[in-house]
Design a protein around this motif. Structure first.
Motif, PDB file in Angstrom:
ATOM      1  N   GLY A  75       0.837  -1.193   0.000  1.00 14.82           N
ATOM      2  CA  GLY A  75       0.000   0.000   0.000  1.00 14.82           C
ATOM      3  C   GLY A  75       0.866   1.235   0.000  1.00 14.82           C
ATOM      4  O   GLY A  75       2.072   1.162  -0.213  1.00 14.82           O
ATOM      5  N   VAL A  76       0.262   2.378   0.254  1.00 11.14           N
ATOM      6  CA  VAL A  76       1.031   3.626   0.289  1.00 11.14           C
ATOM      7  C   VAL A  76       1.921   3.588   1.529  1.00 11.14           C
ATOM      8  O   VAL A  76       1.438   3.481   2.655  1.00 11.14           O
ATOM      9  CB  VAL A  76       0.099   4.855   0.321  1.00 11.14           C
ATOM     10  CG1 VAL A  76       0.913   6.136   0.395  1.00 11.14           C
ATOM     11  CG2 VAL A  76      -0.796   4.877  -0.924  1.00 11.14           C
ATOM     12  N   CYS A  77       3.212   3.652   1.305  1.00  7.79           N
ATOM     13  CA  CYS A  77       4.191   3.573   2.393  1.00  7.79           C
ATOM     14  C   CYS A  77       4.345   4.931   3.060  1.00  7.79           C
ATOM     15  O   CYS A  77       4.584   5.933   2.392  1.00  7.79           O
ATOM     16  CB  CYS A  77       5.536   3.108   1.855  1.00  7.79           C
ATOM     17  SG  CYS A  77       5.480   1.477   1.120  1.00  7.79           S
ATOM     18  N   VAL A  78       4.206   4.937   4.381  1.00 10.68           N
ATOM     19  CA  VAL A  78       4.333   6.158   5.166  1.00 10.68           C
ATOM     20  C   VAL A  78       5.216   5.844   6.362  1.00 10.68           C
ATOM     21  O   VAL A  78       5.056   4.791   6.995  1.00 10.68           O
ATOM     22  CB  VAL A  78       2.946   6.648   5.659  1.00 10.68           C
ATOM     23  CG1 VAL A  78       3.083   7.891   6.527  1.00 10.68           C
ATOM     24  CG2 VAL A  78       2.008   6.911   4.494  1.00 10.68           C
ATOM     25  N   THR A  79       6.139   6.742   6.666  1.00 10.28           N
ATOM     26  CA  THR A  79       6.891   6.598   7.910  1.00 10.28           C
ATOM     27  C   THR A  79       6.596   7.794   8.804  1.00 10.28           C
ATOM     28  O   THR A  79       6.433   8.921   8.331  1.00 10.28           O
ATOM     29  CB  THR A  79       8.417   6.488   7.691  1.00 10.28           C
ATOM     30  OG1 THR A  79       8.893   7.667   7.062  1.00 10.28           O
ATOM     31  CG2 THR A  79       8.776   5.271   6.859  1.00 10.28           C
ATOM     32  N   VAL A  80       6.503   7.521  10.094  1.00 16.83           N
ATOM     33  CA  VAL A  80       6.336   8.554  11.106  1.00 16.83           C
ATOM     34  C   VAL A  80       7.503   8.389  12.056  1.00 16.83           C
ATOM     35  O   VAL A  80       7.596   7.373  12.750  1.00 16.83           O
ATOM     36  CB  VAL A  80       4.991   8.414  11.861  1.00 16.83           C
ATOM     37  CG1 VAL A  80       4.873   9.482  12.941  1.00 16.83           C
ATOM     38  CG2 VAL A  80       3.820   8.474  10.889  1.00 16.83           C
ATOM     39  N   ASP A  81       8.406   9.356  12.034  1.00 18.08           N
ATOM     40  CA  ASP A  81       9.625   9.266  12.838  1.00 18.08           C
ATOM     41  C   ASP A  81      10.288   7.889  12.671  1.00 18.08           C
ATOM     42  O   ASP A  81      10.608   7.203  13.640  1.00 18.08           O
ATOM     43  CB  ASP A  81       9.332   9.553  14.309  1.00 18.08           C
ATOM     44  CG  ASP A  81       8.932  11.007  14.543  1.00 18.08           C
ATOM     45  OD1 ASP A  81       9.330  11.873  13.732  1.00 18.08           O
ATOM     46  OD2 ASP A  81       8.216  11.275  15.517  1.00 18.08           O
ATOM     47  N   ASP A  82      10.439   7.467  11.427  1.00 11.75           N
ATOM     48  CA  ASP A  82      11.108   6.227  11.031  1.00 11.75           C
ATOM     49  C   ASP A  82      10.337   4.944  11.345  1.00 11.75           C
ATOM     50  O   ASP A  82      10.860   3.853  11.194  1.00 11.75           O
ATOM     51  CB  ASP A  82      12.521   6.142  11.611  1.00 11.75           C
ATOM     52  CG  ASP A  82      13.411   7.265  11.092  1.00 11.75           C
ATOM     53  OD1 ASP A  82      13.290   7.618   9.902  1.00 11.75           O
ATOM     54  OD2 ASP A  82      14.219   7.791  11.877  1.00 11.75           O
ATOM     55  N   LYS A  83       9.099   5.031  11.787  1.00  8.80           N
ATOM     56  CA  LYS A  83       8.267   3.840  11.988  1.00  8.80           C
ATOM     57  C   LYS A  83       7.376   3.679  10.758  1.00  8.80           C
ATOM     58  O   LYS A  83       6.705   4.612  10.348  1.00  8.80           O
ATOM     59  CB  LYS A  83       7.422   3.997  13.255  1.00  8.80           C
ATOM     60  CG  LYS A  83       6.634   2.753  13.598  1.00  8.80           C
ATOM     61  CD  LYS A  83       5.884   2.930  14.909  1.00  8.80           C
ATOM     62  CE  LYS A  83       5.021   1.696  15.167  1.00  8.80           C
ATOM     63  NZ  LYS A  83       4.119   1.888  16.300  1.00  8.80           N
ATOM     64  N   PHE A  84       7.372   2.464  10.189  1.00  6.30           N
ATOM     65  CA  PHE A  84       6.670   2.217   8.930  1.00  6.30           C
ATOM     66  C   PHE A  84       5.184   1.931   9.122  1.00  6.30           C
ATOM     67  O   PHE A  84       4.793   1.219  10.038  1.00  6.30           O
ATOM     68  CB  PHE A  84       7.305   1.028   8.202  1.00  6.30           C
ATOM     69  CG  PHE A  84       6.556   0.636   6.960  1.00  6.30           C
ATOM     70  CD1 PHE A  84       6.736   1.337   5.785  1.00  6.30           C
ATOM     71  CD2 PHE A  84       5.645  -0.403   6.986  1.00  6.30           C
ATOM     72  CE1 PHE A  84       6.022   1.000   4.648  1.00  6.30           C
ATOM     73  CE2 PHE A  84       4.941  -0.748   5.854  1.00  6.30           C
ATOM     74  CZ  PHE A  84       5.124  -0.043   4.681  1.00  6.30           C
ATOM     75  N   PHE A  85       4.364   2.479   8.198  1.00  6.47           N
ATOM     76  CA  PHE A  85       2.929   2.218   8.153  1.00  6.47           C
ATOM     77  C   PHE A  85       2.511   2.045   6.701  1.00  6.47           C
ATOM     78  O   PHE A  85       3.100   2.632   5.800  1.00  6.47           O
ATOM     79  CB  PHE A  85       2.126   3.389   8.749  1.00  6.47           C
ATOM     80  CG  PHE A  85       2.427   3.643  10.185  1.00  6.47           C
ATOM     81  CD1 PHE A  85       1.744   2.975  11.186  1.00  6.47           C
ATOM     82  CD2 PHE A  85       3.422   4.549  10.537  1.00  6.47           C
ATOM     83  CE1 PHE A  85       2.045   3.210  12.515  1.00  6.47           C
ATOM     84  CE2 PHE A  85       3.723   4.789  11.863  1.00  6.47           C
ATOM     85  CZ  PHE A  85       3.028   4.117  12.858  1.00  6.47           C
ATOM     86  N   SER A  86       1.477   1.264   6.500  1.00  7.49           N
ATOM     87  CA  SER A  86       0.857   1.124   5.187  1.00  7.49           C
ATOM     88  C   SER A  86      -0.497   1.816   5.278  1.00  7.49           C
ATOM     89  O   SER A  86      -1.333   1.457   6.098  1.00  7.49           O
ATOM     90  CB  SER A  86       0.673  -0.351   4.838  1.00  7.49           C
ATOM     91  OG  SER A  86       0.046  -0.471   3.585  1.00  7.49           O
TER      92      SER A  86
END
Length: 79
Positions: free
Chosen positions: A50-61
């Motif tokens: 899915g769309v890859c997003v990081t928040v302060d280097d933590k990965f989320f889809s």
């Protein structure tokens, strides 16, 4: 807080533009522009998720339809 959204071709097809636009709106609506840096990058290497997003280097889809929930759970909870 630093949020990075992949805008590479695979994520673009999955809706990264809509994700970025919605995040921009949510950041502004919640008056968090001074606390959050939103930027884009090319390929985070997890194209199938899915769309890859990081928040302060933590990965989320994230998907366009899950941005609101993601923002509430991962951004507002920590901002």
């Amino acid at each position: 807080m630093k949020i990075i959204v992949c805008i590479g071709s695979s994520c673009h097809i999955k809706g990264s533009r809509q994700v970025v636009e919605k995040l921009q709106c949510l950041i502004a609506e919640n008056n968090l522009s001074d606390k959050i840096e939103l930027s884009g990058t090319f390929c985070l290497g997890k194209c199938q998720q899915g769309v890859c997003v990081t928040v302060d280097d933590k990965f989320f889809s994230v998907a366009p339809e899950t941005v609101d929930e993601f923002f509430k759970d991962e951004i507002l909870a920590k901002a």
